[in-house]
Design an enzyme around this catalytic site. Structure first.
Site, PDB file in Angstrom:
ATOM      1  N   LYS A  70       0.791  -1.227   0.000  1.00  0.00           N
ATOM      2  CA  LYS A  70       0.000   0.000   0.000  1.00  0.00           C
ATOM      3  C   LYS A  70       0.829   1.285   0.000  1.00  0.00           C
ATOM      4  O   LYS A  70       0.380   2.311  -0.521  1.00  0.00           O
ATOM      5  CB  LYS A  70      -0.966   0.007   1.186  1.00  0.00           C
ATOM      6  N   ASP A 106      -9.369   3.133   2.685  1.00  0.00           N
ATOM      7  CA  ASP A 106      -9.254   2.490   3.995  1.00  0.00           C
ATOM      8  C   ASP A 106      -9.625   3.431   5.135  1.00  0.00           C
ATOM      9  O   ASP A 106     -10.467   3.109   5.987  1.00  0.00           O
ATOM     10  CB  ASP A 106      -7.825   1.997   4.231  1.00  0.00           C
ATOM     11  N   GLY A 128       0.907   0.366   5.475  1.00  0.00           N
ATOM     12  CA  GLY A 128       0.068   1.260   4.692  1.00  0.00           C
ATOM     13  C   GLY A 128      -1.331   1.418   5.242  1.00  0.00           C
ATOM     14  O   GLY A 128      -1.890   2.521   5.237  1.00  0.00           O
TER      15      GLY A 128
END
Length: 266
Positions: A70, A106, A128
């Site tokens: 990520k 996210d 990440g």
């Protein structure tokens, strides 16, 4: 059935075999009548740049990015949206006109599932996912945040980054693992599923980004429920929320949330 007209979306990570995303996203494409398919793509770290370039060459519509890529994938995006740029983390790629656009769903997904305002936060992990969630929680008004990870150097690096973004907030990194830092909101952004990574004394909200493919509760979720925490968010809840946002970035149509929930047993 795949056809010559099928648009492809990938899941880039290592591993990817456990992911519920293909089941969820393919159900969503079918529900919207889209000739699209979502495919897992196991990619080693050394091949990440080639994989992103390959998305463009193969005319993919985009991809999700998961552990451990990520943060590294940021370097291979042509453009980042504001959330991804602040977070320094990308979990969603959109390919348009030969360009790779990086986004992060996210952090906003977690913020939408908890009450961050005024919270003292403990984030477990420094990768990440942790970076994205920590940034979004502070953006949403968390009062203080501590980062704890087995790799204390990475934990301190993340805390330093967050202090640069939020100089007015109390941000620090723990020196011990497992951490003993009290917090009202605990977020597990590590892959730990089968053991309790932290004691939950004082915690009112618990978020676990990890999940079991069979949808059984992780050790942290089970402990949070037994402790009577006011809000317990498991990794499947987060998966649905961030996946719906990714779906809408790729397709530019509303995500069929109930279908996505049903596809993963919610």
């Amino acid at each position: 059935m795949l056809t010559a007209e099928t648009r492809l979306v990938g899941l880039i990570g290592d591993p990817v075999s456990h992911s519920l995303s293909p089941r969820m996203q393919n159900a969503a494409f079918a529900a919207r009548g889209l000739d699209w398919a979502y495919v897992p793509l196991r990619v080693a770290a050394a091949r990440l740049e080639e994989a992103v370039t390959g998305l463009v060459a193969l005319d993919f519509a985009g991809a999700n990015v998961t552990i451990p890529h990520k943060t590294a994938v940021v370097a291979f995006c042509d453009e980042l949206d504001q959330v991804a740029e602040r977070a320094g983390s990308v979990n969603t790629l959109v390919v348009r006109d030969g360009r790779v656009l990086g986004s992060s769903t996210d952090g906003p997904a977690v913020v939408g599932l908890v009450d961050a305002a005024g919270a003292s936060v403990l984030v477990l992990g420094a990768g990440g996912g942790a970076q994205a969630v920590a940034t979004s929680l502070l953006d949403a008004g968390a009062e203080a945040l501590s980062v704890a990870a087995r790799d204390t150097e990475r934990a301190h690096a993340l805390a330093a980054r967050l202090r640069t973004l939020f100089p007015e907030r109390k941000v620090d990194a723990g020196e011990e693992w497992p951490p003993a830092t009290p917090a009202t909101l605990v977020v597990n952004a590590t892959p730990i599923r089968d053991e309790l990574p932290v004691e939950l004394e004082g915690a009112r909200q618990v978020v676990d980004l990890a999940y079991n493919a069979n949808r059984s509760p992780t050790a942290l979720v089970e402990a949070a429920r037994e402790a009577g925490c006011e809000r317990v968010v498991d990794g499947v809840d987060v998966l649905i929320a961030q996946g719906a946002a990714s779906f809408e970035r790729w397709t530019e149509v509303p995500a069929p949330l109930e279908v996505m929930r049903s596809a993963v047993g919610r």
